[in-house]
Design a protein around this motif. Structure first.
Motif, short mmCIF file in Angstrom:
data_model
loop_
_atom_site.label_atom_id
_atom_site.label_comp_id
_atom_site.label_asym_id
_atom_site.label_seq_id
_atom_site.Cartn_x
_atom_site.Cartn_y
_atom_site.Cartn_z
N PHE A 102 0.82 -1.20 0.00
CA PHE A 102 0.00 0.00 0.00
C PHE A 102 0.86 1.26 0.00
O PHE A 102 0.41 2.32 -0.44
N VAL A 103 2.09 1.16 0.49
CA VAL A 103 3.03 2.27 0.36
C VAL A 103 3.57 2.35 -1.06
O VAL A 103 3.58 3.40 -1.69
N LEU A 104 3.97 1.19 -1.59
CA LEU A 104 4.56 1.15 -2.93
C LEU A 104 3.58 1.57 -4.01
O LEU A 104 3.96 2.14 -5.04
N LEU A 105 2.28 1.31 -3.80
CA LEU A 105 1.27 1.66 -4.80
C LEU A 105 0.97 3.15 -4.86
O LEU A 105 0.34 3.61 -5.81
N GLY A 106 1.41 3.90 -3.85
CA GLY A 106 1.03 5.31 -3.83
C GLY A 106 2.13 6.29 -3.52
O GLY A 106 1.87 7.48 -3.37
N ASN A 107 3.40 5.82 -3.43
CA ASN A 107 4.46 6.77 -3.13
C ASN A 107 4.84 7.57 -4.38
O ASN A 107 4.26 7.39 -5.45
N ALA A 108 5.80 8.47 -4.24
CA ALA A 108 6.16 9.35 -5.35
C ALA A 108 6.63 8.57 -6.57
O ALA A 108 6.31 8.90 -7.72
N SER A 109 7.40 7.50 -6.33
CA SER A 109 7.89 6.67 -7.44
C SER A 109 6.72 6.05 -8.20
O SER A 109 6.73 6.00 -9.44
N ALA A 110 5.70 5.60 -7.48
CA ALA A 110 4.53 5.00 -8.13
C ALA A 110 3.78 6.04 -8.96
O ALA A 110 3.27 5.73 -10.05
N LYS A 111 3.68 7.26 -8.45
CA LYS A 111 2.97 8.30 -9.19
C LYS A 111 3.66 8.58 -10.52
O LYS A 111 2.99 8.77 -11.55
N VAL A 112 4.98 8.61 -10.52
CA VAL A 112 5.71 8.82 -11.77
C VAL A 112 5.55 7.61 -12.68
O VAL A 112 5.29 7.75 -13.88
N TYR A 113 5.66 6.41 -12.12
CA TYR A 113 5.56 5.19 -12.92
C TYR A 113 4.21 5.10 -13.63
O TYR A 113 4.14 4.75 -14.81
N ASN A 114 3.14 5.43 -12.92
CA ASN A 114 1.80 5.28 -13.50
C ASN A 114 1.55 6.22 -14.67
O ASN A 114 0.67 5.94 -15.50
N PHE A 115 2.32 7.29 -14.74
CA PHE A 115 2.12 8.22 -15.84
C PHE A 115 3.32 8.27 -16.80
O PHE A 115 3.29 8.96 -17.79
N CYS A 116 4.35 7.49 -16.47
CA CYS A 116 5.51 7.29 -17.36
C CYS A 116 5.85 5.80 -17.34
O CYS A 116 6.89 5.40 -16.82
N PRO A 117 4.96 4.96 -17.87
CA PRO A 117 5.11 3.50 -17.69
C PRO A 117 6.33 2.89 -18.35
O PRO A 117 6.61 1.72 -18.13
N PHE A 118 7.09 3.67 -19.16
CA PHE A 118 8.33 3.13 -19.70
C PHE A 118 9.31 2.78 -18.59
O PHE A 118 10.27 2.02 -18.79
N MET A 119 9.06 3.30 -17.38
CA MET A 119 9.91 2.98 -16.23
C MET A 119 9.82 1.51 -15.83
O MET A 119 10.59 1.04 -15.00
N HIS A 120 8.86 0.80 -16.42
CA HIS A 120 8.69 -0.63 -16.12
C HIS A 120 10.00 -1.40 -16.28
O HIS A 120 10.26 -2.37 -15.57
N TYR A 121 10.83 -0.96 -17.21
CA TYR A 121 12.06 -1.68 -17.53
C TYR A 121 13.25 -1.18 -16.73
O TYR A 121 14.36 -1.65 -16.90
N LEU A 122 13.02 -0.21 -15.87
CA LEU A 122 14.09 0.36 -15.06
C LEU A 122 13.98 -0.15 -13.62
O LEU A 122 12.91 -0.57 -13.18
N PRO A 123 15.08 -0.15 -12.89
CA PRO A 123 15.00 -0.55 -11.47
C PRO A 123 14.18 0.46 -10.68
O PRO A 123 14.11 1.64 -11.02
N GLY A 124 13.55 0.00 -9.62
CA GLY A 124 12.74 0.89 -8.79
C GLY A 124 11.83 0.10 -7.87
O GLY A 124 11.82 -1.15 -7.87
N SER A 125 11.04 0.82 -7.08
CA SER A 125 10.17 0.16 -6.10
C SER A 125 9.09 -0.69 -6.75
O SER A 125 8.55 -1.59 -6.12
N HIS A 126 8.76 -0.41 -8.04
CA HIS A 126 7.75 -1.23 -8.72
C HIS A 126 8.21 -2.68 -8.87
O HIS A 126 7.39 -3.59 -8.92
N GLN A 127 9.51 -2.89 -8.92
CA GLN A 127 10.02 -4.26 -9.00
C GLN A 127 9.80 -4.99 -7.68
O GLN A 127 9.52 -6.20 -7.65
N LYS A 128 9.90 -4.27 -6.58
CA LYS A 128 9.62 -4.86 -5.26
C LYS A 128 8.16 -5.25 -5.15
O LYS A 128 7.82 -6.29 -4.57
#
Length: 507
Positions: free
Chosen positions: A225-251
């Protein structure tokens, strides 16, 4: 000869240039007419799109916003642009509805138009969009009706579930009592108590508070619930090319996999339920419904869907309530005068009798404190994201189908028109001049409309019984020599308090 040839072709070259220029002018005119038509339609009877700040190319307003404090940032923008405005997050246009009246109109008066979910990459890429919480379309309505009916049949809204919560609260008292007044972190105890209620309804099972695998699983849920709404998630959800980069979404991917594995193990233990006459828990009911529709190729009641629905119900049924209870104890530590008044009321009205939901009217101050904890804690400040299910004219603006909507609950629970001290912890927000409980219209911590939180009724019972029982038996204090805990929330989909220790002194 070449000069003669060039002279002979000159009229044709001039003609070609004229034709090219004419074609460009014609295309430009057609474009302008088309654009004018679109603007006229957009700003005509259907109204304009909500205003908002000018953004950067590709990134939109992301570089201009403090994503760690997005609810506050959006409230700031609402003062400039009004209660309905837009921001561009990446390339996605987002409409924000702010303030009680506007959110109420959107979620209730226009509930059917604002009831869809947007494409949310962190959810989609983890395969979680086919449960009940994030599902779109008619499938959501079917699964929601089934889930509400099944939970009612399992005791939700009845005395039986209340008795179950009362019994679990006795285990919670024992667990806290083991610390004998010494400092401890209440996170695991509160999580386990709340989780055991939803586990009994979903899986037909409860767990001991020292079950390490279970406690670890609850940590994963809260972390998600933290990972789904932190600053990194907000960027990821609107810049989904980050899927291939390391980050909290991998966790998040790893966490979801472990939780799904646990849920599948519970589900596999219930496969015999298809032959039962009466379901004993949610898994039984779902499998029995699936058996009835086994010849329907389009049935929603598959085992894959069941796994995802259980994930939704398990996660949301644990994290939101346990997070609110953690805020409740923290606020009692930082506001001892409120804690003393709650305990005095419980002592006078109940004595040693166990609190029940029937006692709420006789415990108006305690009831007010529980509600004020929910308002002040504000654990879902952005609400869960919505999308328009159809084109809609809303308060003079035209919002097209599929537009991402943020129902800014932070602005509802901090609306100065309805709360006298919106940024202070003040139980009198829920008390009238006679000292009896009074529920303001702007109390919407569970959202509203067709997407109202499925577990609202269960959460209300859990919060009142667990909280009043804890304060009936213990006084909560900061550890001796320690400063009062910090009230700054953690950024996330559900905004919990930072970790803290306290002492539980037997009364």
């Amino acid at each position: 000869m070449s000069d003669l040839f060039s002279w002979a072709l000159a009229p044709f070259s001039a003609c070609a240039c004229s034709l090219t220029l004419g074609a460009l002018v014609l295309i430009l005119l057609l474009f302008l007419l088309s654009w004018r038509g679109r603007v006229k339609r957009r700003h005509g009877a259907r109204g304009p799109f909500p205003p908002g700040p000018t953004g950067w190319p590709l990134l939109g307003n992301l570089p201009q916003l403090d994503l760690h404090h997005l609810p506050q940032e959006l409230m700031r923008l609402s003062k400039k642009y009004g209660p309905v405005f837009s921001v561009r997050l990446g390339t996605t246009k987002v409409v924000v509805v702010s303030g009680y009246k506007t959110v109420h109109d959107a979620l209730l008066r226009h509930g059917n138009e604002f009831c869809e979910r947007p494409v949310y990459p962190l959810i989609e890429n983890n395969g979680l969009n086919n449960g009940v919480l994030w599902r779109r379309g008619e499938g959501h309505r079917v699964l929601r009706r089934f889930t509400l009916t099944t939970l009612r049949n399992l005791g939700l809204g009845q005395r039986s579930i209340e008795e179950h919560i009362i019994k679990e609260s006795s285990f919670l008292l024992q667990q806290i009592g083991h610390h004998e007044g010494e400092p401890f972190e209440p996170f695991d105890s509160l999580n386990s108590a709340v989780a055991n209620i939803i586990c009994s309804m979903l899986f037909g099972q409860r767990y001991e508070y020292d079950d390490e695998k279970f406690v670890q699983l609850l940590h994963l849920l809260n972390e998600d619930f933290v990972l789904l709404g932190n600053a990194s998630a907000k960027v990821y959800n609107f810049c989904p090319f980050m899927h291939y980069l390391p980050g909290s979404h991998q966790k998040l991917v790893a966490n979801v996999g472990r939780i799904i594995k646990f849920i599948n193990s519970k589900m596999n233990q219930h496969l015999y339920a298809e032959s039962k006459l009466t379901p004993e828990d949610y898994i039984d009911a779902f499998l029995m419904q699936g058996a009835e529709q086994k010849n329907n190729d389009e049935t929603l009641y598959s085992k894959g869907t069941l796994t995802l629905v259980l994930h939704d119900l398990f996660g949301s049924g644990v994290v939101t309530t346990s997070t609110t209870l953690r805020w409740a104890l923290l606020l009692m530590v930082t506001h001892p005068e409120v804690q003393s008044k709650v305990q005095a009321e419980i002592d006078e009205v109940l004595g040693s009798c166990h609190p029940t939901m029937e006692d709420r009217e006789r415990l108006p101050y305690t009831n007010a404190v529980v509600h004020e904890v929910q308002r002040y804690a504000n654990i879902l400040p952005l609400g869960l994201p919505r999308a328009t299910s159809s084109d809609v004219n809303f308060l003079g603006f035209f919002i097209s189908k599929g537009t991402y909507i943020i129902p800014l609950l932070h602005a509802v629970l901090r609306d100065e028109n309805y709360w006298t001290t919106p940024y202070d912890f003040n139980p009198s927000h829920f008390l009238n001049n006679e000292g009896t409980f009074d529920l303001p219209a702007a109390f919407l911590p569970f959202g509203a409309g067709p997407r109202l939180c499925i577990g609202e009724k269960l959460a209300r019972v859990e919060l009142f019984i667990f909280f009043s029982t804890l304060l009936q038996n213990f006084s909560f204090e900061a550890p001796p020599g320690h400063p009062l805990p910090d009230l700054t929330p953690i950024d996330g989909l559900a905004c919990g308090p930072k970790g803290y220790d306290l002492c539980a002194v037997r009364r």
